[in-house]
Design a protein around this motif. Structure first.
Motif, mmCIF file in Angstrom:
data_model
loop_
_atom_site.group_PDB
_atom_site.id
_atom_site.type_symbol
_atom_site.label_atom_id
_atom_site.label_comp_id
_atom_site.label_asym_id
_atom_site.label_seq_id
_atom_site.Cartn_x
_atom_site.Cartn_y
_atom_site.Cartn_z
ATOM 1 N N TYR A 1 0.843 -1.192 0.000
ATOM 2 C CA TYR A 1 0.000 0.000 0.000
ATOM 3 C C TYR A 1 0.875 1.237 0.000
ATOM 4 N N THR A 2 0.294 2.337 -0.494
ATOM 5 C CA THR A 2 1.030 3.598 -0.560
ATOM 6 C C THR A 2 0.272 4.668 0.203
ATOM 7 N N GLU A 3 1.020 5.586 0.806
ATOM 8 C CA GLU A 3 0.433 6.712 1.523
ATOM 9 C C GLU A 3 1.232 7.972 1.223
ATOM 10 N N GLY A 4 0.519 9.068 0.987
ATOM 11 C CA GLY A 4 1.166 10.349 0.736
ATOM 12 C C GLY A 4 0.405 11.474 1.397
ATOM 13 N N LYS A 5 0.853 12.692 1.198
ATOM 14 C CA LYS A 5 0.170 13.857 1.772
ATOM 15 C C LYS A 5 -1.201 14.041 1.137
ATOM 16 N N ASP A 6 -1.289 13.762 -0.153
ATOM 17 C CA ASP A 6 -2.548 13.863 -0.892
ATOM 18 C C ASP A 6 -3.155 12.464 -0.986
ATOM 19 N N THR A 7 -4.349 12.299 -0.455
ATOM 20 C CA THR A 7 -4.975 10.973 -0.405
ATOM 21 C C THR A 7 -5.293 10.431 -1.794
ATOM 22 N N ARG A 8 -5.244 11.296 -2.828
ATOM 23 C CA ARG A 8 -5.491 10.790 -4.188
ATOM 24 C C ARG A 8 -4.464 9.757 -4.602
ATOM 25 N N PHE A 9 -3.304 9.784 -3.948
ATOM 26 C CA PHE A 9 -2.234 8.873 -4.339
ATOM 27 C C PHE A 9 -2.106 7.679 -3.390
ATOM 28 N N ASP A 10 -3.084 7.549 -2.484
ATOM 29 C CA ASP A 10 -3.098 6.389 -1.589
ATOM 30 C C ASP A 10 -3.789 5.227 -2.307
ATOM 31 N N ARG A 11 -3.203 4.070 -2.206
ATOM 32 C CA ARG A 11 -3.827 2.906 -2.828
ATOM 33 C C ARG A 11 -3.410 1.638 -2.114
ATOM 34 N N LYS A 12 -4.240 0.625 -2.221
ATOM 35 C CA LYS A 12 -3.926 -0.684 -1.660
ATOM 36 C C LYS A 12 -4.077 -1.720 -2.764
ATOM 37 N N THR A 13 -3.126 -2.637 -2.820
ATOM 38 C CA THR A 13 -3.182 -3.714 -3.809
ATOM 39 C C THR A 13 -3.267 -5.035 -3.066
ATOM 40 N N ARG A 14 -4.221 -5.857 -3.450
ATOM 41 C CA ARG A 14 -4.462 -7.120 -2.763
ATOM 42 C C ARG A 14 -4.384 -8.287 -3.752
ATOM 43 N N SER A 15 -4.122 -9.473 -3.231
ATOM 44 C CA SER A 15 -4.165 -10.676 -4.062
ATOM 45 C C SER A 15 -5.624 -11.015 -4.352
ATOM 46 N N HIS A 16 -5.872 -11.578 -5.530
ATOM 47 C CA HIS A 16 -7.275 -11.853 -5.875
ATOM 48 C C HIS A 16 -7.449 -12.990 -6.879
ATOM 49 N N ILE A 17 -6.368 -13.544 -7.392
ATOM 50 C CA ILE A 17 -6.513 -14.598 -8.393
ATOM 51 C C ILE A 17 -6.027 -15.935 -7.832
ATOM 52 N N ASP A 18 -6.376 -16.996 -8.520
ATOM 53 C CA ASP A 18 -5.815 -18.312 -8.212
ATOM 54 C C ASP A 18 -4.471 -18.417 -8.934
ATOM 55 N N GLY A 19 -3.397 -18.317 -8.185
ATOM 56 C CA GLY A 19 -2.078 -18.275 -8.775
ATOM 57 C C GLY A 19 -1.547 -19.633 -9.198
ATOM 58 N N LEU A 20 -0.496 -19.606 -9.988
ATOM 59 C CA LEU A 20 0.096 -20.834 -10.520
ATOM 60 C C LEU A 20 0.951 -21.579 -9.497
ATOM 61 N N PHE A 21 1.434 -20.871 -8.466
ATOM 62 C CA PHE A 21 2.345 -21.520 -7.514
ATOM 63 C C PHE A 21 2.041 -21.037 -6.090
ATOM 64 N N GLU A 22 0.789 -21.230 -5.679
ATOM 65 C CA GLU A 22 0.387 -20.811 -4.343
ATOM 66 C C GLU A 22 0.788 -21.820 -3.276
ATOM 67 N N GLN A 23 1.197 -22.984 -3.710
ATOM 68 C CA GLN A 23 1.673 -24.008 -2.782
ATOM 69 C C GLN A 23 2.990 -24.570 -3.295
ATOM 70 N N GLY A 24 3.890 -24.818 -2.364
ATOM 71 C CA GLY A 24 5.192 -25.346 -2.721
ATOM 72 C C GLY A 24 6.292 -24.473 -2.148
ATOM 73 N N PRO A 25 7.389 -25.073 -1.704
ATOM 74 C CA PRO A 25 8.503 -24.307 -1.123
ATOM 75 C C PRO A 25 9.055 -23.278 -2.107
ATOM 76 N N LEU A 26 9.209 -22.057 -1.614
ATOM 77 C CA LEU A 26 9.665 -20.941 -2.446
ATOM 78 C C LEU A 26 10.815 -20.220 -1.748
ATOM 79 N N ILE A 27 11.897 -19.996 -2.478
ATOM 80 C CA ILE A 27 13.045 -19.248 -1.972
ATOM 81 C C ILE A 27 13.277 -18.045 -2.877
ATOM 82 N N VAL A 28 13.425 -16.863 -2.290
ATOM 83 C CA VAL A 28 13.668 -15.632 -3.037
ATOM 84 C C VAL A 28 15.066 -15.127 -2.706
ATOM 85 N N LEU A 29 15.853 -14.839 -3.740
ATOM 86 C CA LEU A 29 17.216 -14.332 -3.564
ATOM 87 C C LEU A 29 17.230 -12.817 -3.772
#
Length: 567
Positions: free
Chosen positions: A274-302
């Motif tokens: 989510y983003t927050e600024g002095k002007d609320t016009r630029f505030d937004r929230k992004t959420r997950s909403h789809i059935d993803g391809l790899f929602e299960q399974g061990p994941l490592i991020v480098l």
């Protein structure tokens, strides 16, 4: 890093910091929210007074100053100096610079393939673009470009447009660079041959074994998510159960591509950023909403110190939701959002309008003082000098900014994403002789010549056979050393032996890519990564950590070997 039809904002400020500018394209390590003009404000009368005073001074100078003046230059200079009082990422591009940036977005062009900052009139390499000519010859993040074709590029007044002019040019033409590098007293000289900047952002996607897959993402451009999804589908069809997602050196780009990627890993309706600024016009929230391809399974991020902005959004979301084990070194720490605003004369303002936060509430932006950017652009050098790149205990946490993941693990805000598992930067096999080979392009030129001369013989085997059985012989190494001697590099047997494994693996990787990889049309450099990854200390440690990644996914945090004060 590669292509860039991305309209993502560029972080730069003339004497404070100019963050990622890609030679051949404009790709900022920032986050694009959209190009909207400001209107209104609570202190319009104050702004009007200030404007009137500025106009009055400018008119007096124009009409009465003893010598002739260039009013446009004065205006540009005054705007740039004004913005120095703001954050390090708010930036102004004069008409020439803005036109150059837009032309790059429209058609692309040939160049040496680096992203750079300008700080204190010195050009710093943020990162060489993956697969590009600068990376090939061995230019590294943090290098300082002192001169180009013997023309000085370090001193008062160096501009973005000047850098473009010197580094861009027709593919196949040579650029001689003089480089200063942290840890080396002498300058390095590199001969870089301009080439078309790659237009792909997924550099590699292959199965390490029957269950483990590897995907390397170098930036978040327009096509990144489509490339990533295609790669993930292919790996799943090949039996993918465990995944390594490599974001090292990824400076960011489109926020939406990063959140779309996160949605492929995170199930349900969960906050991603989510983003927050002095002007609320630029505030937004992004959420997950789809059935993803790899929602299960061990994941490592480098991640590492070159992972910024959108990379940190992705890594932060996965870490906060306990979906991935984050491995490597602390990320860059860029959490300010810029909005590009085209001005009436064609110039452009990139104005910071908000901050982004990870799901737990962390701001990843590293500390800065308004108008005081002295340490900001030199942060990576400070990390090197402090030992942070080599020892986890050297990481400084702001204990007042403590947050918790979904499962209750402690994470810290205020300075990048700190990995769950720290892996130090590996410089043990470096030597001056190796850097000299890089600087004069000896390894690449030898490898390409060998590949050309032996292509028919090499093509009789598969790349898999080449990967398993091909070795750089002593005779080949001897020929390479002779090439180096002819180029003016004095033989140094001690340093050659010290860096031998790096030299041979680099040579083999380039041969493999030239013989088998160049025929591909998907932009993947799998051959290079398949040769080099087995000697990459971050990668080799990561492939041993899938048991911990599996425990993390199941919520069994007590069994994880993660220092409580380091995650």
């Amino acid at each position: 890093m590669n292509p860039e039809k991305s309209k993502t904002p560029i972080h730069n400020s003339k004497s404070v910091v100019r963050l990622p500018m890609i030679i051949g394209i404009t790709l900022a390590a920032g986050v694009l929210l959209g190009s909207t003009f400001f209107s209104g404000g609570k202190k319009l009368s104050d702004v009007a007074k200030g404007y009137a005073k500025y106009r009055e001074v400018l008119m007096l100078v124009e009409n009465n100053y003893v010598d002739s003046v260039n009013t446009d230059e004065l205006v540009d200079f005054s705007i740039a100096k004004m913005l120095e009082k703001l954050d390090p990422h708010t930036a102004y591009f004069n008409t020439e610079e803005a036109t150059a940036a837009r032309s790059q977005l429209e058609s692309g062009f040939d160049g040496i393939g680096v992203e750079f900052n300008i700080y204190n009139d010195t050009v710093y390499v943020v990162t060489p673009l993956s697969g590009g000519p600068s990376e090939t010859v061995g230019i590294q993040s943090g290098d300082r470009i002192i001169s180009v074709n013997k023309e000085n590029l370090s001193g008062p007044g160096v501009t973005n447009a000047q850098v473009y002019k010197l580094l861009r040019g027709k593919r196949g033409t040579k650029v001689d660079l003089s480089i200063e590098r942290v840890g080396l007293k002498e300058r390095m000289n590199y001969a870089v041959v301009r080439d078309r900047i790659p237009t792909y952002s997924v550099d590699a996607s292959y199965m390490v074994d029957q269950e483990v897959g590897y995907i390397k993402v170098s930036r978040f451009s327009e096509t990144t998510f489509d490339e990533f999804k295609s790669a993930l589908k292919t790996l799943k069809a090949e039996g993918l159960k465990n995944l390594i997602l490599d974001l090292r050196g990824n400076p960011g780009g489109y926020m939406e591509r990063a959140t779309s990627m996160a949605d492929e890993f995170i199930a349900g309706d969960k906050l991603l950023v989510y983003t927050e600024g002095k002007d609320t016009r630029f505030d937004r929230k992004t959420r997950s909403h789809i059935d993803g391809l790899f929602e299960q399974g061990p994941l490592i991020v480098l991640v590492d110190e070159g992972s910024a902005s959108a990379s940190e959004i992705l890594a932060g979301a996965l870490q906060d939701h306990d979906r991935a084990l984050v491995v490597g070194r602390r990320s860059y720490g860029k959490g300010l959002v810029q909005m590009p605003i085209k001005l009436t004369d064609g110039s452009e303002l990139r104005l910071t309008i908000s901050r982004y936060y990870t799901p737990s509430g962390r701001s990843i932006q590293k500390p800065y003082e308004l108008g005081k950017g002295e340490d900001y652009s030199l942060d990576l050098s400070h990390r090197y000098d402090s030992g942070e790149l080599f020892n986890a205990d050297s990481i400084k946490f702001d204990k007042s900014k403590v947050y918790k993941t979904d499962g209750g693990r402690i994470v810290y805000g205020g300075g990048g994403i700190t990995p769950d598992i720290f892996v130090p930067k590996d410089t043990l096999l470096n030597s001056k002789y190796l850097f000299e080979l890089y600087s004069k392009n000896i390894i690449r030129e030898y490898a390409l010549r060998y590949a050309n001369e032996n292509q028919k013989k090499l093509e009789k085997q598969t790349f898999k056979d080449f990967l398993q059985s091909f070795q750089i012989s002593d005779a080949m190494l001897s020929d390479l050393v002779k090439d180096a001697s002819r180029a003016g590099i004095k033989p140094n047997e001690k340093e050659l032996n010290h860096s031998k494994s790096v030299i041979t693996s680099q040579t083999k990787a380039i041969i493999g890519r030239y013989v088998w990889g160049r025929k591909q049309k998907n932009g993947l450099n799998n051959e290079v990564f398949q040769v080099l990854n087995p000697s990459d200390n971050v990668y080799t440690q990561a492939v041993q950590l899938f048991n911990q990644a599996a425990q993390l996914e199941k919520g069994k945090f007590s069994s994880l070997n993660i220092p409580k004060n380091k995650n």
